[in-house]
Design an enzyme around this catalytic site. Structure first.
Site, PDB file in Angstrom:
ATOM      1  N   ASP A  83       0.839  -1.191   0.000  1.00  0.00           N
ATOM      2  CA  ASP A  83       0.000   0.000   0.000  1.00  0.00           C
ATOM      3  C   ASP A  83       0.878   1.245   0.000  1.00  0.00           C
ATOM      4  O   ASP A  83       1.981   1.228  -0.532  1.00  0.00           O
ATOM      5  CB  ASP A  83      -0.933  -0.040   1.226  1.00  0.00           C
ATOM      6  CG  ASP A  83      -2.298   0.561   0.935  1.00  0.00           C
ATOM      7  OD1 ASP A  83      -2.372   1.791   0.764  1.00  0.00           O
ATOM      8  OD2 ASP A  83      -3.297  -0.198   0.889  1.00  0.00           O
TER       9      ASP A  83
ATOM     10  N   SER B 117     -11.487  -1.175  -1.181  1.00  0.00           N
ATOM     11  CA  SER B 117     -10.218  -1.281  -0.453  1.00  0.00           C
ATOM     12  C   SER B 117     -10.418  -1.826   0.956  1.00  0.00           C
ATOM     13  O   SER B 117      -9.795  -2.821   1.341  1.00  0.00           O
ATOM     14  CB  SER B 117      -9.510   0.068  -0.406  1.00  0.00           C
ATOM     15  OG  SER B 117      -8.873   0.356  -1.625  1.00  0.00           O
TER      16      SER B 117
ATOM     17  N   HIS C 117      -3.659   5.961   3.271  1.00  0.00           N
ATOM     18  CA  HIS C 117      -4.477   4.815   2.869  1.00  0.00           C
ATOM     19  C   HIS C 117      -4.009   3.528   3.541  1.00  0.00           C
ATOM     20  O   HIS C 117      -4.806   2.757   4.083  1.00  0.00           O
ATOM     21  CB  HIS C 117      -4.419   4.679   1.342  1.00  0.00           C
ATOM     22  CG  HIS C 117      -5.328   3.645   0.776  1.00  0.00           C
ATOM     23  ND1 HIS C 117      -4.913   2.361   0.494  1.00  0.00           N
ATOM     24  CD2 HIS C 117      -6.632   3.699   0.426  1.00  0.00           C
ATOM     25  CE1 HIS C 117      -5.923   1.672  -0.015  1.00  0.00           C
ATOM     26  NE2 HIS C 117      -6.975   2.459  -0.065  1.00  0.00           N
TER      27      HIS C 117
ATOM     28  N   ASN D 169     -13.661   0.129  -7.847  1.00  0.00           N
ATOM     29  CA  ASN D 169     -14.782   1.022  -7.551  1.00  0.00           C
ATOM     30  C   ASN D 169     -15.338   1.691  -8.810  1.00  0.00           C
ATOM     31  O   ASN D 169     -15.761   2.842  -8.780  1.00  0.00           O
ATOM     32  CB  ASN D 169     -14.324   2.119  -6.579  1.00  0.00           C
ATOM     33  CG  ASN D 169     -13.754   1.557  -5.301  1.00  0.00           C
ATOM     34  OD1 ASN D 169     -14.244   0.568  -4.781  1.00  0.00           O
ATOM     35  ND2 ASN D 169     -12.702   2.188  -4.793  1.00  0.00           N
TER      36      ASN D 169
END
Length: 393
Positions: free
Chosen positions: A56, A269, A91, A205
């Site tokens: 990430d 996520s 994130h 998404n």
């Protein structure tokens, strides 16, 4: 690799968009744990002895709900940002907390508690946070700013495998055709599977825009996760393709904010992070399960009651049921597919076989996987379900 780094913005935005959450209200708002049967699963295991690699934007090891849980691996994407800077770990810290946050305060009763609060996190930085200014630079400017070349996700997977991770979470992705997807990442995926490492990725998404297949979720062997809402339906933004394996809550999910505090956000996520936590529970209790067996258990115990649809795959993951089923499966050696093999339809590939109900096709694929795994009793059950489905047509 450059298209991936450029395309991650939408995924990261959806995954962490939302307001700050007060610490004293965090635990009461972690509705996703109940939807996944996590409290029931904790009577069996909380993930002790398992390391989950979080590929990430970096993970803050100093957040109060992650203290002592995080090992910081390499920064494989580069750039000027470092821990403590505004554009580092936003994130990734949220995803890590959903997997293995342990809360804080008396009895750990405050803050975020993840699905596998006794598991460890290995942080490997492979992407930039959405608002990192380096995203707006040209390739030459990025290089001058310290960006690394090559395929950071592929290198991140291999690093995670070589440094003891049993599960790899990839809450990231991009759309790509079969011709442009990364052969290096495809090879790294098969390397991980051959070493018994479970790979989980967010489906994407893009349902409200392109609804295209995303990688690395679409690589053979990766568990692709869609997002569900509070009533168990597909979240409106969640990509729905036949690459979807299972689903998990992706609306109003609480996560740790880098530095301190909390966020509440939507996206596939956090859904992938939650499934990675369930995979960690399975590996903690049954460490000899293969990645294929972990995926099978997650699918066969999900809320779909044995039926498949592209919105949620086999349904929302159920941790306690998965642990119960896993106890009945004899571990088998990992048998990864050859590099580049296609077990799913990618953009640009020939269309899937027509003339059979989609459910029958999926039942047949699952039956073959069961046959290879030697799970005779489960094979018989799946074939019987398929025959009943055909009889109703």
């Amino acid at each position: 690799m450059r298209p991936l780094l450029a395309a991650l913005g939408a995924l990261l935005a959806c995954a962490v968009a939302g307001g700050q959450a007060a610490a004293d209200g965090v635990r009461d708002n972690e509705w996703a744990l109940g939807a996944l049967q996590v409290p029931q699963a904790w009577s069996i295991t909380k993930g002790q002895g398992v390391t989950v690699a979080v590929l990430d934007t970096g993970v803050d090891p100093n957040h109060t709900d992650l203290a002592g849980q995080v090992t910081s691996g390499p920064d494989l994407v580069g750039g000027p940002a470092r821990l403590g800077d505004p554009y580092w770990g936003f994130h990734g810290t949220a995803m890590a907390s959903d997997i293995a946050g342990h809360g804080h305060g008396p009895g750990g009763g405050d803050g975020v508690i993840g699905v596998a609060p006794a598991a460890k996190i290995l942080s490997v930085r492979v992407i930039w946070d959405r608002d990192d200014p380096i995203r707006r630079l040209s390739e030459s400017q990025r290089a001058a700013a310290g960006a690394q070349s090559g395929d950071p996700i592929a290198r991140g997977i291999r690093y995670a495998v070589d440094h003891g991770a049993q599960v790899v979470n990839m809450s990231l992705g991009e759309t790509a055709t079969a011709a442009t997807r990364s052969a290096e990442t495809d090879s790294a995926v098969q390397y991980a599977i051959a070493h018994g490492v479970v790979l989980v990725a967010s489906e994407g998404n893009s349902a409200e825009t392109t609804n295209l297949t995303e990688f690395p979720a679409a690589y053979p062997g990766v568990i692709a996760v869609a997002a569900s809402d509070r009533v168990g339906h597909r979240a409106s933004f969640s990509t729905h393709e036949w690459t979807t394996s299972v689903a998990a809550p992706g609306v109003g999910v609480v996560g740790a904010h880098v530095g301190s505090g909390y966020i509440v956000g939507d996206g596939t996520s956090p859904a992938a992070a939650l499934v990675s936590g369930v995979a960690a529970l399975l590996m903690a209790r049954y460490p000899r399960l293969t990645p294929a067996q972990v995926r099978l258990v997650l699918e066969r115990t999900a809320t779909g009651a044995g039926s498949y649809n592209e919105d949620l795959g086999w349904g929302v993951v159920q941790a306690a049921a998965a642990l119960r089923m896993a106890g009945s499966i004899a571990p088998e050696p990992a048998t990864p597919q050859p590099v580049g093999a296609r077990s799913r339809t990618f953009a640009g590939d020939p269309p899937p076989v027509v003339g059979l109900a989609a459910l029958d096709v999926r039942m047949a694929v699952t039956a073959l996987a069961l046959l290879l795994a030697g799970s005779t009793a489960l094979l018989a059950a799946v074939l019987l379900a398929a025959l009943r489905g055909r009889a109703r047509e």
